[in-house]
Design a protein around this motif. Structure first.
Motif, PDB file in Angstrom:
ATOM      1  N   GLN A   1     -64.520  11.568 119.596  1.00  0.00           N
ATOM      2  CA  GLN A   1     -64.548  12.771 120.505  1.00  0.00           C
ATOM      3  C   GLN A   1     -65.455  12.313 121.529  1.00  0.00           C
ATOM      4  O   GLN A   1     -65.757  13.338 122.441  1.00  0.00           O
ATOM      5  CB  GLN A   1     -65.489  13.928 119.640  1.00  0.00           C
ATOM      6  N   GLU A   2     -66.198  11.407 121.645  1.00  0.00           N
ATOM      7  CA  GLU A   2     -66.963  10.798 122.672  1.00  0.00           C
ATOM      8  C   GLU A   2     -66.745   9.793 123.252  1.00  0.00           C
ATOM      9  O   GLU A   2     -67.414   8.640 123.281  1.00  0.00           O
ATOM     10  CB  GLU A   2     -68.396  10.865 122.304  1.00  0.00           C
ATOM     11  N   PRO A   3     -65.303   9.368 123.703  1.00  0.00           N
ATOM     12  CA  PRO A   3     -65.163   8.074 123.815  1.00  0.00           C
ATOM     13  C   PRO A   3     -65.842   7.204 124.882  1.00  0.00           C
ATOM     14  O   PRO A   3     -65.578   6.018 124.915  1.00  0.00           O
ATOM     15  CB  PRO A   3     -63.390   8.061 124.330  1.00  0.00           C
ATOM     16  N   GLU A   4     -66.331   7.921 125.827  1.00  0.00           N
ATOM     17  CA  GLU A   4     -67.031   7.110 126.993  1.00  0.00           C
ATOM     18  C   GLU A   4     -68.220   6.600 126.258  1.00  0.00           C
ATOM     19  O   GLU A   4     -68.802   5.492 126.864  1.00  0.00           O
ATOM     20  CB  GLU A   4     -67.667   8.421 127.762  1.00  0.00           C
ATOM     21  N   LYS A   5     -68.533   6.749 125.114  1.00  0.00           N
ATOM     22  CA  LYS A   5     -69.694   6.017 124.496  1.00  0.00           C
ATOM     23  C   LYS A   5     -69.327   4.642 123.929  1.00  0.00           C
ATOM     24  O   LYS A   5     -70.011   3.647 123.905  1.00  0.00           O
ATOM     25  CB  LYS A   5     -70.212   6.566 123.105  1.00  0.00           C
ATOM     26  N   ILE A   6     -67.806   4.450 123.733  1.00  0.00           N
ATOM     27  CA  ILE A   6     -67.317   3.037 123.349  1.00  0.00           C
ATOM     28  C   ILE A   6     -67.336   2.452 124.619  1.00  0.00           C
ATOM     29  O   ILE A   6     -67.560   1.171 124.397  1.00  0.00           O
ATOM     30  CB  ILE A   6     -66.008   3.369 122.885  1.00  0.00           C
ATOM     31  N   CYS A   7     -67.216   2.844 125.742  1.00  0.00           N
ATOM     32  CA  CYS A   7     -67.044   2.214 127.102  1.00  0.00           C
ATOM     33  C   CYS A   7     -68.491   1.591 127.115  1.00  0.00           C
ATOM     34  O   CYS A   7     -68.488   0.450 128.177  1.00  0.00           O
ATOM     35  CB  CYS A   7     -66.828   3.000 128.251  1.00  0.00           C
TER      36      CYS A   7
END
Length: 262
Positions: free
Chosen positions: A15-21
């Motif tokens: 739900q917070e894919p920017e954190k994977i980045c």
């Protein structure tokens, strides 16, 4: 490095894919939010309701394990560098990726490779995608040209060579769809009409992207498709294989594609 276990990253941060980045910022000169926007433009997922089920299906298919084996074989075949391969879900909102490419996309940079995939992809499709993208990595490492110095001809030939690698491993059933957009004769006409006098256009320009992708008034996927036929014609006349072509510069490959001279 090889295939990285990205499963838990996606489960934790779906739900917070920017954190994977945040894990990718060492490969790109971008902050994580800007990097996420960039990767979405290349095919990375945006969250949807129940989207995590896709991860379960990919795990059941043993996608990570099977592509890790493929990666090992590719490295041995192409004698290429050991770089990380990040497998992430693809963007269900991206119509082009979903309709044209059956929900898959790839991105290669010098030191990392990204595969954006969906549960509908077969293992064969994903192996072909990995072959295509890893060939790009090998080509980047083999040639002396810096990526910002690439011309449209360099990019076209690079795409054609990657599909030649797919052909040598898997035959023509796993080719990218743009391979069949134009016949050889049509490709020759398109080369002379749009590309012959523009083949030194630099990669860092909008004109490069317009020619490559066939934007605006250019025929669709122009550079990709013509690049494929240039490589095919070179192979037909020289009988060179992927390994022989890997370090050959684009102008030499074009010169050997004698059908494109006339």
């Amino acid at each position: 490095m090889g295939v990285v276990k990205t499963v838990e990253w996606m489960r934790t941060y779906y739900q917070e894919p920017e954190k994977i980045c945040e894990k990718f910022t060492k490969y790109f000169p971008l902050q994580q939010e800007a990097l996420y926007r960039f990767l979405v433009s290349k095919g990375m997922f945006r969250p949807v309701i129940d989207g995590e089920k896709e991860i379960d299906i990919l795990q059941k298919k043993r996608v990570w394990e099977k592509l890790a084996l493929e990666y090992k074989e590719l490295r041995e075949w192409l004698k290429g560098p050991d770089i990380p391969v990040f497998i992430l879900l693809s963007d269900p909102f991206n119509r082009t990726i979903q309709r044209e490419y059956n929900g898959k996309a790839g991105l290669s940079i010098r030191d990392a490779l990204f595969l954006f995939v969906s549960s509908q992809n077969s293992i064969g499709e994903l192996k072909a995608l990995l072959t295509h993208e890893y060939h790009h990595i090998c080509r980047i490492h083999e040639t002396e040209i810096k990526e910002e110095q690439y011309t449209i001809l360099d990019t076209m030939v690079m795409e054609g060579l990657a599909e030649q690698a797919v052909y040598e491993r898997y035959g023509d059933s796993y080719h990218a769809p743009w391979v069949s957009y134009y016949s050889k004769q049509e490709a020759i006409r398109l080369w002379h009409r749009f590309l012959h006098d523009s083949c030194n256009v630099n990669r860092m320009t909008r004109e490069h992207d317009m020619l490559l992708n066939g934007w605006r008034f250019y025929p669709r996927m122009l550079g990709y498709a013509v690049g494929f036929h240039i490589v095919k014609d070179c192979v037909a006349h020289t009988k060179y294989n992927t390994n022989a072509l890997l370090e050959m510069d684009a102008k030499t490959i074009l010169k050997e594609a004698v059908s494109f001279e006339s």
